[in-house]
Design a protein around this motif. Structure first.
Motif, short mmCIF file in Angstrom:
data_model
loop_
_atom_site.label_atom_id
_atom_site.label_comp_id
_atom_site.label_asym_id
_atom_site.label_seq_id
_atom_site.Cartn_x
_atom_site.Cartn_y
_atom_site.Cartn_z
N LYS A 128 -3.55 14.50 11.03
CA LYS A 128 -4.45 14.35 9.89
C LYS A 128 -4.75 12.87 9.62
O LYS A 128 -3.98 11.99 10.02
N LEU A 147 -4.64 9.42 7.82
CA LEU A 147 -3.54 8.83 7.05
C LEU A 147 -4.06 8.21 5.76
O LEU A 147 -5.15 7.63 5.73
N GLN A 148 -3.27 8.31 4.72
CA GLN A 148 -3.61 7.73 3.43
C GLN A 148 -3.21 6.25 3.34
O GLN A 148 -3.67 5.54 2.45
N VAL A 149 -2.34 5.83 4.24
CA VAL A 149 -1.82 4.46 4.25
C VAL A 149 -1.97 3.89 5.65
O VAL A 149 -1.76 4.59 6.64
N ASP A 150 -2.35 2.63 5.74
CA ASP A 150 -2.48 1.97 7.04
C ASP A 150 -1.12 1.96 7.73
O ASP A 150 -0.15 1.39 7.21
N ASP A 152 1.43 13.75 8.26
CA ASP A 152 0.05 13.56 8.69
C ASP A 152 -0.02 13.10 10.14
O ASP A 152 -0.93 13.50 10.90
N LYS A 159 2.35 6.85 -6.79
CA LYS A 159 1.37 7.82 -7.27
C LYS A 159 1.85 9.25 -7.00
O LYS A 159 1.70 10.15 -7.85
N GLU A 163 0.83 -1.20 0.00
CA GLU A 163 0.00 0.00 0.00
C GLU A 163 0.87 1.26 0.00
O GLU A 163 0.58 2.23 -0.73
N GLU A 202 4.62 11.81 3.52
CA GLU A 202 3.20 12.11 3.73
C GLU A 202 2.71 11.49 5.04
O GLU A 202 1.99 12.14 5.82
N MET A 203 3.11 10.25 5.30
CA MET A 203 2.70 9.57 6.53
C MET A 203 3.19 10.31 7.76
O MET A 203 2.42 10.57 8.70
N ARG A 214 1.07 4.11 -3.01
CA ARG A 214 0.82 5.51 -2.70
C ARG A 214 2.02 6.38 -3.07
O ARG A 214 1.88 7.45 -3.67
N GLY A 228 5.74 8.78 -0.07
CA GLY A 228 4.69 8.19 0.76
C GLY A 228 5.04 8.23 2.23
O GLY A 228 4.19 8.48 3.08
#
Length: 491
Positions: free
Chosen positions: A475, A477-480, A470, A144, A137, A466-467, A141, A463
């Motif tokens: 914020k 999270l976009q990833v587990d 966040d 992308k 995952e 970003e983690m 991410r 990625g």
């Protein structure tokens, strides 16, 4: 408020570089930061010092070689201090700057691209990632986010090749036996089910894709036409340029060639209040992020040694060699390639080319690509050799011979004749025994960790950034985050 001083060793082994101008448009980043009113903070309260000695890594410089921090050392205040100026640390700084109004400092004993980041091959590949795995995952991410960045450069009228070394090469994972090709067919099906464009190539199709490659009847390959690669040095230079745009706002400072000497921790809260470097004190109002590659474990252990928090991050250096040949026309490639055995790198001795040399496990797997400058880049090796970063000619010979098994044209040239035209990259990958990086807050503290990506630092950098940001900002999270946690895994 009383505080404890925790002694640390510098982030990297080897001599401290003083040629900052070779890596930066500015020869004095700290003086630029001093223009901001944010950086005129005095240390509050009184301090009591406790020095906790680390077991010094092999070949790490003695503390006696470093100048003592004077009482008049400068003091600067930031919201977040990032320790480590590799692709992970710089990407985290960039994410903070773009997604918040926080001020960020990046500190490192050397300069960017002097560690694992600068020694990598630059793959942004999904071919050797496994759908459904703990890191899948995050890989999807991060890929992308890299593609979004490249597209945004295009939208600005800039060429991603020039800015990032971005190349849509596609990737080939090559199998040399019927067993390999069966597994590659299964992997292609698995990737396609996960939404990745992939196809299996027969020996005849593979030969058409890569004429220089030795192909026999049992050969086959997984082909991912969407896989890309970067030039790590160009990518880092771009990220640094973006970060420096915030200097004039008083939101960014770089402290390179400036080893971390200690961390200042408040007795009453246990939180890190400041980072003491060789030349200055950096106060952190909100958080400190440890992104120091294979040195992160020693740093974390020392920080929490006398606290109620037990943290043991088992990251350690895994040495790797890459061979780069300029003006070498004997072999031309159309795609990036790696042999099937490369995907088993987590277990060194599972590869057919693995061996034990001088008591150390060594694995050499064929990887080959042309970089953005037209150089042929061959790899790669993996071994546990402590913090040693010296070139080992025996390993270069292994890499050359393994590459020649796949590209017979190389046998016509002796590697010894290429010493004047070659370059060798040596880096220390931050290895984790379970194959998962640690990207998480340390429970009960304001410290966050982002380390242990081994050979995937570049591909997972955006990625990861970003983690971390966040997490600090609270914020969604976009990833587990569960696979990368510290709690229940290391503490």
């Amino acid at each position: 408020m009383a505080m404890a001083v925790t002694s640390l060793y510098p982030l990297t082994a080897g001599p401290i570089s003083t040629n900052y101008a070779a890596y930066s448009q500015s020869s004095c980043p700290v003086s630029l930061a001093l223009r901001s009113s944010l950086f005129r903070c005095r240390i509050p309260g009184s301090f009591s010092a406790k020095k906790l000695r680390l077991p010094r890594p092999e070949s790490a410089p003695s503390m006696k070689r470093l100048k003592a921090v004077s009482a008049s050392a400068s003091h600067h205040s930031f919201d977040v201090v990032v320790v480590g100026a590799g692709i992970i640390g710089l990407s985290i700084a960039r994410q903070f700057l773009l997604e918040s109004d926080l001020s960020i400092a990046v500190v490192d004993r050397a300069v960017p691209c002097s560690g694992a980041t600068g020694a990598g091959q630059g793959y942004l590949w999904m071919a050797h990632k496994t759908p459904g795995s703990d890191t899948w995952e995050l890989a999807v991410r991060s890929r992308k986010l890299w593609e979004t960045l490249a597209n945004s450069l295009n939208d600005q009228g800039l060429n991603p090749l020039d800015i990032l070394g971005w190349m849509n090469t596609g990737s080939l994972v090559v199998g040399s036996s019927s067993e390999d090709t069966i597994k590659l067919q299964e992997r292609v099906n698995q990737l396609m089910e996960a939404g990745v464009r992939a196809e299996f190539l027969s020996s005849r199709e593979l030969e058409q894709k890569e004429p220089a490659l030795f192909v026999h009847e049992e050969s086959g390959a997984a082909f991912l036409p969407g896989d890309c690669q970067l030039d790590a040095h160009k990518a880092v230079a771009y990220i640094e340029k973006v970060n420096r745009e915030f200097i004039s706002q008083g939101r960014y400072g770089e402290f390179y060639n400036n080893p971390v000497m200690s961390l200042l921790r408040a007795y009453d809260k246990g939180e890190v209040e400041a980072v003491q470097t060789l030349k200055c004190t950096l106060h952190c109002k909100k958080a400190i992020v440890i992104a120091a590659g294979c040195w992160s474990g020693c740093l974390m252990n020392d920080l929490f040694r006398e606290s109620d928090i037990s943290v043991d991050i088992p990251v350690k250096p895994r040495k790797g060699h890459l061979l780069m040949l300029g003006n070498f026309d004997s072999v031309q490639l159309n795609h990036g390639l790696m042999e099937f055995g490369y995907m088993n790198h987590q277990n060194l001795l599972s590869n057919p080319t693995s061996s034990v040399m001088n008591g150390q496990e060594l694995s050499v797997s064929m990887t080959a690509t042309m970089d953005s400058m037209g150089n042929l880049v061959l790899g790669s090796s993996r071994q546990f050799a402590g913090y040693n970063t010296e070139v080992d000619e025996t390993i270069i010979d292994f890499i050359w011979k393994r590459a020649a098994d796949f590209f017979p044209k190389l046998r016509e040239t002796s590697i010894s004749k290429l010493r004047k035209s070659r370059k060798v990259r040596v880096g220390l990958r931050p290895y984790m025994p379970d194959g998962r990086p640690a990207i998480a807050p340390v429970p009960g503290s304001n410290v966050f960790l982002a380390a242990g990506h081994e050979g995937s630092g570049l591909s997972l950098a955006l990625g990861t950034a970003e983690m971390v940001v966040d997490m600090v900002l609270g914020k969604p999270l976009q990833v587990d985050p569960a696979p990368f946690s510290i709690k229940g895994r290391f503490c």
